[in-house]
Design an enzyme around this catalytic site. Structure first.
Site: not given
Lengths: 665, 665
Positions: A277, A356, A384
């Site tokens: 990333e 993820d 998340e």
């Protein structure tokens, strides 16, 4: 720490010890911690504690109710194991190391009065995973939009405040260490894996601040780790390269590490997110990730440190038009060719699923494919993608499924828990919130992770019982409260799964912040996160025969199961296959009816849980009850939004009416 | 102002005047401006200018090539009209006011050498709209994410820097005023209609800073206006209410206005966004918007000021599930009951379309439904939804269509341009960027708006020719350059429309920043912005018979046209109707094939325009060419993304293959 929730260590949990007579034998800093814990309990409840630094085996134990005895010469080494037994005499804990004695004390706390009743044969307790770690994605600086803690939902950082380590507020950090020790955690990384400008300096000119935090955590047997940027020799050292095979670069890391250990003798080591990333990494120099990790491992090796090298490497600038690239394949494709090349003190840290931290993913095939590498398995306690601590979502059952999964099949093949020789890691869900985790019930995730890290095959329900018993002090209403909490928490992960993305497809979230539904939010994005829904069907074909071949990354026993929609488990069907809305699941329902049904059910389950919670008012601290009640309102609103958006989207796309004629907009 | 693009006032544009002999007659500050302009040109090019403050009608005009004569006693009042004529003697401009003389000068600049060749009968020029205004959505403070200028794509604010008015940099503001005067603008609002904390104080303790800006703009005939918050009496005055009928509130506004006029004698007045997207307003007190506007009008009335009260009032927290609420209806429903109730100096400022500056909307029905109210029509020069000044999108044709639209039909019914008695307003596209507008070709929008505001029925193509002639200095390559620029700009709005949301449906943009495609980005949102696409069709049924009834807000002549999909213009079909993908347009194509075709065409047109632009290298300032060339790369990338996302979305949803077999992902 006025106003801070005691979580699973309320004073009341120490009453059984604090009302009795305890003898502590042994010396050293962690024995000091044990002594202080017991002494404080005795002051509070009227018991007594003696301390005997000499090791005289024939002491008059019968005068005591509890003996905590260090059998090693001192408590610095000696490991984390302990024994517990009780015959006619006192309950006895022995350990050869201070950490073991501390864990033994918390074992007695968990047992409560029963530790002092009846008899127990000698039990030996030892952690199955040597490293049980929490990674904090905390920044020193506060980002105006992202806040201070990346993916944090519990306020600001516990470690960093006003641009530096908490200083006089380190008492809170120490209290955190105490909570962690009481659930078995022994390692903490104190900053974000995305290492920004200010945080890069923690390694060098700001190492004293890391040392302050380490000092606050050390009395509870916790080692401190630091996330570092791979570009540190350039950013901090002014070198023209960060090439891991460059001698000057290696020298820079060796020196930086020496200085880190001078400041923190028991420093745990580095956590690194590289070539991921947008973060810098060895690819820029044509080097492998083994080259990168081993360079850092070499710098840490003289001091017994470890580098945790993350395997989260994929193309985050993918073209959504390109259906041949499959992000799920990336970690396996990148790292299996390197198996056997990593140094002994380089741990490859692998996310438990290939994507993820979605609410449902298969277990990462990389975990079963690196026999010559020390692996750590990374999970996410911070929610998340699972409700961001505004929704109740107890992740124990999910983690348990992952840890018990056997990548090579068979009843006697190694499980994920056993394969994670390099440790079990969770991204922390804690901040400076008075309840630690924003949502008070999210404390259960932190506790459960710690206990599962200690014993990966433990029954998560039993762990939840422990957490409830400790956190909600026993009393006459105990049974009703306990049952109510189990009702609210037990199925909360599956409830969350029901009202969000269906059948393992994932990613139907609002881009960026990841809260709330957006079915197409990541569909035309560069992130490799697609569902490919059209008017006829949905899902990603990852089979070997017709798809991306991802299913073939598993050992044969699983590859065969996942390869066909007929054998693939329902909950992962859309992860592995693109099927029509009319496809019949193993459950007997069609895909489209499953989507409708689970979304109506999920909301109904939230409504029911909210009712149960309301009925528990008066059985606990009112502030804690109120905080959860308030979050239930938001959870219900959000769950309805999920239900309606998902159902509307698929009704509009498929044209198939709900078999039960419920209202879909 | 080194490095700042001269836009449409390069030195070269003044050569025809600067090489000749000019007489200026009259006195006053704007005549001083005229004199300074001519004098500077003469210094540069060798001409001469005389000034004669006395009005002697028999002066020896034949000694001059150009006479600029103020016929009024002084230039403070007297209006903006001017005459131009040329017989055998000098070219002559007369005006009864200083502004008129200034506009006359710029008229001569536009004519260039032709002003001095051949003969012209006496032409009278006067603006058709008395107020020609730019609203700057500039904040004093810089927002970490939104930047300083809301929906600004040309850098920071031209007016505010480092937390205050630009101070010594006001020269740039003066240069801006000069550019505006040269295209006919006479009013500027200097701050964002969303008035935040810091900006609220501009009205009171920071009015001196507004006065500084007003001082820089005044020499070019531009009055300064201020956006104010309706809650000012509470926020700034400490009153317990902002109720417009409360005497203390009215008194507070009267006093604040008196102080504003003490600081800025020609202050224009207030711009107000009330009860809109969370801004405070009269609804909180059970008062009407006429009550609110009239209170402010009363405070401004003694000084000749005006309140511009925005009609952008709608429910921005709508439930997407509720298909009976139609945001397009809101302004009409809110304001038509109040027609006739607004004070003379209260102007209702209406967006030209019923939604919010989409690339294609019908004309707002409110404009034809308020005969007893002074209306201003608001457009957006800043390209929020039209490529954000990274895409070429010349809006002249769109504005022209709007301004020529006759809400009551008939060749002799009043047009929008005629109905906008309270003025024409554009949200500015200017910032502190060296090219003023980020994309150099976006300057054409600013210029075109000013000229259309002066003469709403003007041919936009002729205005574009003017802009090209002024901006790109004439030379031997002129014809090729001029033709190339026309090719790039002429169809750019329709090109943009082609590759973005089809057939008037709008809103398929990324939420928040509004750049780039997201077909469902606003579909399940609270903003009232839906397309209702399902597997069978798309569009919003706003008919009276079966829809929201919005079509019935128009006069019969248009209501009938819009009511039926058979008569509704293709480009607005999906705004007014939900139709199947197979529905045949008046063009003869099906809706789905139209979508595919226009999206392929749109990208191709961008590719062609980029080629044309490349061919113009060497014919202009290299920096300007390079800036546009660079933006074309982004426009093409973005256009392809639009094409592919839109086409993929509708192929997946409709299942209808492209008739030409082109690749859709």
């Amino acid at each position: 720490m006025q106003g801070v929730d005691p979580a699973w260590l309320p004073d009341e949990a120490f009453r059984p010890i604090g009302t009795r007579r305890t003898l502590i034998r042994g010396s050293g800093p962690l024995v000091d911690t044990v002594h202080a814990e017991v002494a404080e309990a005795c002051v509070r409840f009227g018991g007594s504690v003696s301390r005997d630094g000499t090791l005289v085996s024939c002491a008059p134990y019968e005068r005591y109710d509890l003996v905590l005895e260090l059998t090693g010469a001192e408590d610095g080494g000696g490991g984390e194991a302990f024994t517990f037994e009780r015959g006619d005499g006192p309950a006895t804990v022995t350990a050869s190391g201070g950490s073991g004695l501390l864990y033994g004390l918390f074992h007695v706390v968990r047992l409560g009065d029963t530790a002092f009743q009846g008899s127990y044969g000698r039990e030996e307790h030892r952690p199955e995973s040597a490293v049980r770690m929490l990674d904090h994605w905390d920044n020193v600086a506060v980002h105006p939009v992202m806040g201070q803690v990346e993916r944090g939902y519990a306020g600001g950082s516990l470690f960093w405040q006003d641009g530096r380590a908490r200083g006089e507020l380190l008492g809170r950090v120490r209290a955190y260490g105490r909570l962690l020790a009481a659930c078995g955690i022994n390692a903490v990384a104190v900053n974000n894996v995305n290492v920004h400008e200010a945080e890069a300096h923690l390694l060098t000119d700001r190492i004293r601040e890391v040392a302050e935090i380490a000092g606050a955590l050390r009395p509870y047997g916790i080692r401190t780790h630091l996330s570092v940027t791979f570009a540190a020799p350039m950013v901090l050292g002014g070198l023209p390269t960060a090439d891991p095979l460059d001698e000057a670069v290696r020298g820079w890391w060796a020196e930086a590490s020496a200085r880190a250990y001078a400041a923190i003798p028991d420093f745990g080591g580095y956590v690194v997110k590289a070539d991921s990333e947008g973060r810098p990494g060895p690819f820029a120099y044509g080097r492998s990730h083994a080259d990168g990790a081993n360079m850092l491992a070499a710098a840490l090796e003289p001091y017994g440190g470890t580098v945790h090298w993350r395997a989260f490497v994929y193309d985050h600038r993918q073209d959504w038009r390109d259906r041949t690239t499959d992000r799920a394949r990336a970690a396996y494709d990148h790292f299996t060719p390197l198996d056997g090349e990593f140094a002994d003190n380089a741990v490859l840290q692998v996310k438990h699923g290939p994507m993820d931290f979605q609410v449902r993913e298969p277990v990462s095939p990389l975990i079963g494919a690196m026999p010559g590498t020390r692996l750590a398995v990374e999970t996410q306690a911070t929610q998340e993608y699972t409700g961001q601590q505004r929704h109740v979502c107890w992740l124990g059952p999910m983690w348990s499924e992952v840890l018990r999964f056997r990548p090579h099949g068979g009843a006697d093949g190694a499980s994920v828990g056993e394969l994670a020789r390099g440790g079990l890691v969770a991204v922390s869900n804690v901040g400076d919130d008075p309840f630690w985790t924003g949502h008070p019930l999210a404390q259960a995730n932190l506790y459960t992770f710690g206990r599962l890290a200690w014993q990966p095959h433990a029954d998560p329900g039993r762990i939840l019982d422990e957490w409830i018993g400790l956190t909600f002090a026993p009393g006459p209403a105990d049974t009703r409260l306990h049952a109510g909490l189990r009702t609210v928490l037990d199925g909360s992960w599956r409830t969350y799964e029901k009202y969000t993305a269906p059948l393992g497809v994932g990613w139907m979230v609002q881009p960026g912040h990841h809260y709330g539904p957006s079915v197409d939010g990541y569909e035309y994005s560069p992130w490799g996160t697609y569902h490919f829904a059209d008017r006829d069907g949905i899902g990603v074909d990852r089979s070997v025969t017709t798809g991306t071949g991802y299913a073939g990354q598993y050992a044969k026993v699983w590859a065969e199961v996942y390869e066909s929609p007929d054998t693939c488990p329902d909950e992962l069907l859309l992860f592995f296959h693109h099927v029509s809305y009319g496809h019949t699941l193993q459950s007997g329902k069609t895909v489209i009816q499953h989507i409708y049904d689970t979304h109506f059910e999920g909301v109904q389950e939230v409504e029911e849980a909210r009712e149960v919670w309301a009925s528990l008012a008066g059985l606990m601290d009112p502030a804690r009850h109120a905080r959860v009640a308030e979050r239930f309102e938001e959870q219900l609103r959000s769950a309805r939004e999920w239900r309606d958006q998902i159902n509307s989207y698929f009704l509009r796309k498929s044209g198939v009416a709900d078999a039960h004629g419920r209202r879909i907009h």
